[in-house]
Design an enzyme around this catalytic site. Structure first.
Site, PDB file in Angstrom:
ATOM      1  N   SER A  86     108.082  41.385 -32.635  1.00 16.72           N
ATOM      2  CA  SER A  86     109.401  40.976 -32.137  1.00 16.72           C
ATOM      3  C   SER A  86     110.375  40.647 -33.257  1.00 16.72           C
ATOM      4  CB  SER A  86     109.239  39.755 -31.239  1.00 16.72           C
ATOM      5  OG  SER A  86     108.582  38.727 -31.939  1.00 16.72           O
ATOM      6  N   THR A 193     111.883  36.074 -30.862  1.00 16.45           N
ATOM      7  CA  THR A 193     112.766  35.784 -32.004  1.00 16.45           C
ATOM      8  C   THR A 193     112.166  34.615 -32.741  1.00 16.45           C
ATOM      9  OG1 THR A 193     114.793  36.468 -30.893  1.00 16.45           O
ATOM     10  CG2 THR A 193     115.048  34.773 -32.564  1.00 16.45           C
ATOM     11  N   THR A 211     115.376  38.661 -35.546  1.00 18.71           N
ATOM     12  CA  THR A 211     114.713  39.287 -34.392  1.00 18.71           C
ATOM     13  C   THR A 211     114.853  40.805 -34.413  1.00 18.71           C
ATOM     14  OG1 THR A 211     114.575  39.179 -31.967  1.00 18.71           O
ATOM     15  CG2 THR A 211     116.773  39.213 -32.903  1.00 18.71           C
ATOM     16  N   ARG A 221     122.479  47.952 -28.739  1.00 22.09           N
ATOM     17  CA  ARG A 221     122.524  46.607 -28.148  1.00 22.09           C
ATOM     18  C   ARG A 221     122.297  45.555 -29.244  1.00 22.09           C
ATOM     19  NH1 ARG A 221     118.959  41.886 -27.745  1.00 22.09           N
ATOM     20  NH2 ARG A 221     119.552  40.759 -25.877  1.00 22.09           N
ATOM     21  N   VAL A 222     123.135  44.534 -29.214  1.00 22.08           N
ATOM     22  CA  VAL A 222     122.988  43.398 -30.128  1.00 22.08           C
ATOM     23  C   VAL A 222     122.838  42.156 -29.263  1.00 22.08           C
ATOM     24  CG1 VAL A 222     124.259  41.964 -31.784  1.00 22.08           C
ATOM     25  CG2 VAL A 222     124.275  44.459 -32.033  1.00 22.08           C
ATOM     26  N   ASP A 224     121.921  37.705 -29.039  1.00 21.48           N
ATOM     27  CA  ASP A 224     122.569  36.452 -29.454  1.00 21.48           C
ATOM     28  C   ASP A 224     122.241  36.045 -30.889  1.00 21.48           C
ATOM     29  OD1 ASP A 224     119.856  36.125 -28.530  1.00 21.48           O
ATOM     30  OD2 ASP A 224     120.154  33.960 -28.581  1.00 21.48           O
ATOM     31  N   THR A 244     116.236  31.233 -28.244  1.00 18.68           N
ATOM     32  CA  THR A 244     115.408  32.418 -28.049  1.00 18.68           C
ATOM     33  C   THR A 244     115.412  32.771 -26.568  1.00 18.68           C
ATOM     34  OG1 THR A 244     113.191  33.375 -28.341  1.00 18.68           O
ATOM     35  CG2 THR A 244     113.291  31.035 -27.807  1.00 18.68           C
ATOM     36  N   GLY A 245     115.007  33.988 -26.270  1.00 11.69           N
ATOM     37  CA  GLY A 245     114.999  34.425 -24.875  1.00 11.69           C
ATOM     38  C   GLY A 245     116.079  35.468 -24.636  1.00 11.69           C
ATOM     39  N   GLY A 247     119.074  37.110 -24.706  1.00 17.53           N
ATOM     40  CA  GLY A 247     120.264  36.813 -25.495  1.00 17.53           C
ATOM     41  C   GLY A 247     121.555  36.857 -24.719  1.00 17.53           C
TER      42      GLY A 247
HETATM   43  N1  ASP Z   1     117.247  36.346 -28.164  1.00 19.32           N
HETATM   44  C1  ASP Z   1     116.761  37.614 -28.608  1.00 19.32           C
HETATM   45  C2  ASP Z   1     117.660  38.682 -28.110  1.00 19.32           C
HETATM   46  O1  ASP Z   1     118.132  38.615 -26.985  1.00 19.32           O
HETATM   47  C3  ASP Z   1     115.375  37.946 -28.190  1.00 19.32           C
HETATM   48  C4  ASP Z   1     114.410  36.802 -27.914  1.00 19.32           C
HETATM   49  O2  ASP Z   1     114.551  35.720 -28.416  1.00 19.32           O
HETATM   50  O3  ASP Z   1     113.448  36.976 -27.169  1.00 19.32           O
HETATM   51  O4  ASP Z   1     117.845  39.644 -28.825  1.00 19.32           O
END
Ligand code: ASP
Length: 331
Positions: A86, A193, A211, A221-222, A224, A244-245, A247
């Site tokens: 990741s 991330t 990440t 795609r970008v 957060d 994280t999560g 974005g």
């Molecule tokens: N936040 C990151 C994104 O959306 C991915 C993640 O943290 O799982 O790119």
């Protein structure tokens, strides 16, 4: 809605908000009354890969390195790990099979650097650092970021490891991108991330976030993570936060900036993380399907963590210990 009330009750009874009771004895680090930074440094980072990252950060601080060096070098560990799918090398590719990376860094002077949609460079965090240190800009993207990296001596390499190529080929048969809650910590899942925050023994703060973003994402795609204020924010006078999560949910609410603003307005880092998750619940209707986790530190070395869904954990390095802690969650 959650164990949240139960959690708040037990936490309040123990005089601290936010850390699971079994961990509290080891988790309450504050400035002493005399103003000494007893209990510092503290390093906190997202998910299981945070343990190795924290250890490296602490080593840098113990060797006399700066706090910004510590956060950069810390997150370089998962970036270089081909078995971490990741972040950096070995990250899960986008829909078309390209590994594209996002990263950001902030120092204690309020400076920021970031890169997004960067390919072929193992350490995007170090490119972000050079954007911050050597240019008048904050963010470089795509081929421009790559050109800048190469001009600054970074070596290009293929980040798609044979293992991930195989997995992507398998996935690409039906290209079914269906983000789920907490794929982050499941083996062979690809959405994660590392965000890492540190405060050194002079109470100087810095943060880093890096990440490969969402596995199977649409090319270009970008998320957060490279957006200052969304995936990362540090205000050395106040505190720091990282996310994280999914974005998109963090970007819609500028989550990390929001956490730090809540701290500025008097909340503890724990309360601030909870309020930022609540903002997502209130403002983003599709929140139920996704995971979001925030971690935060304030200037006193107090910390907090909160997520939308159960299953988020973070690594805390303090007082000679480096341990995983399960975050409380909204649901
Ligand atoms: N936040 C990151 C994104 O959306 C991915 C993640 O943290 O799982 O790119």
């Amino acid at each position: 809605m959650l164990n949240r009330r139960k959690f708040l009750e037990s936490a309040a009874a123990l005089g601290i908000l936010g850390i699971l009771p079994s961990k509290i004895a080891k988790a309450n680090f504050r400035l002493s009354k005399s103003g000494n930074t007893k209990g510092l440094p503290i390093i906190i980072s997202t998910w299981n890969h945070g343990i190795a990252a924290n250890a490296e950060s602490l080593k840098i601080l113990n060797e006399g390195g700066s706090v910004v060096d510590a956060v950069e070098k810390g997150v370089m560990i998962p970036e270089a790990d081909p078995n971490n799918h990741s972040v950096g090398l070995g990250g899960f590719p986008d829909r078309d099979g390209h590994v594209t990376l996002d990263a950001s860094i902030m120092n204690s002077e309020g400076n920021a650097g970031s890169v997004c949609f960067l390919e072929n460079i193992v350490h995007p965090i170090s490119v972000a650092r050079i954007v911050m240190d050597k240019t008048p800009h904050v963010m470089l993207s795509g081929s421009g970021a790559l050109q800048f990296a190469v001009e600054n001596g970074f070596k290009q390499e293929n980040l798609l490891t044979p293992e991930m190529k195989k997995k992507w080929q398998q996935w690409a048969k039906d290209k079914n991108y269906d983000p789920k809650i907490n794929w982050e910590n499941e083996p062979n899942k690809y959405h994660d991330t590392i965000g890492l925050l540190a405060i050194d023994d002079n109470a100087q703060m810095a943060g880093a976030c890096t990440t490969s973003g969402m596995g199977g994402k649409i090319r270009g795609r970008v998320g957060d993570s490279p957006i200052i204020g969304a995936g990362l924010f540090v205000d050395n006078e106040v505190g720091s936060a990282t996310a994280t999560g999914m974005g998109e949910l963090v970007m819609k609410t500028l989550g990390s900036f929001l956490v730090v603003e809540f701290i500025r307005n008097g909340m503890s880092p724990q309360e601030a993380c909870e309020k930022a998750v609540l903002r997502i619940v209130e403002k983003v209707p599709e929140h139920k399907k996704f995971q979001i986790g925030f971690i935060a530190l304030n200037k006193k070395g107090e910390y907090g963590a909160y997520s939308l869904q159960p299953g988020f954990n973070f690594a805390l390095s303090a007082d000679g210990k480096n341990m995983m802690i399960d975050s409380p969650s909204y649901f």
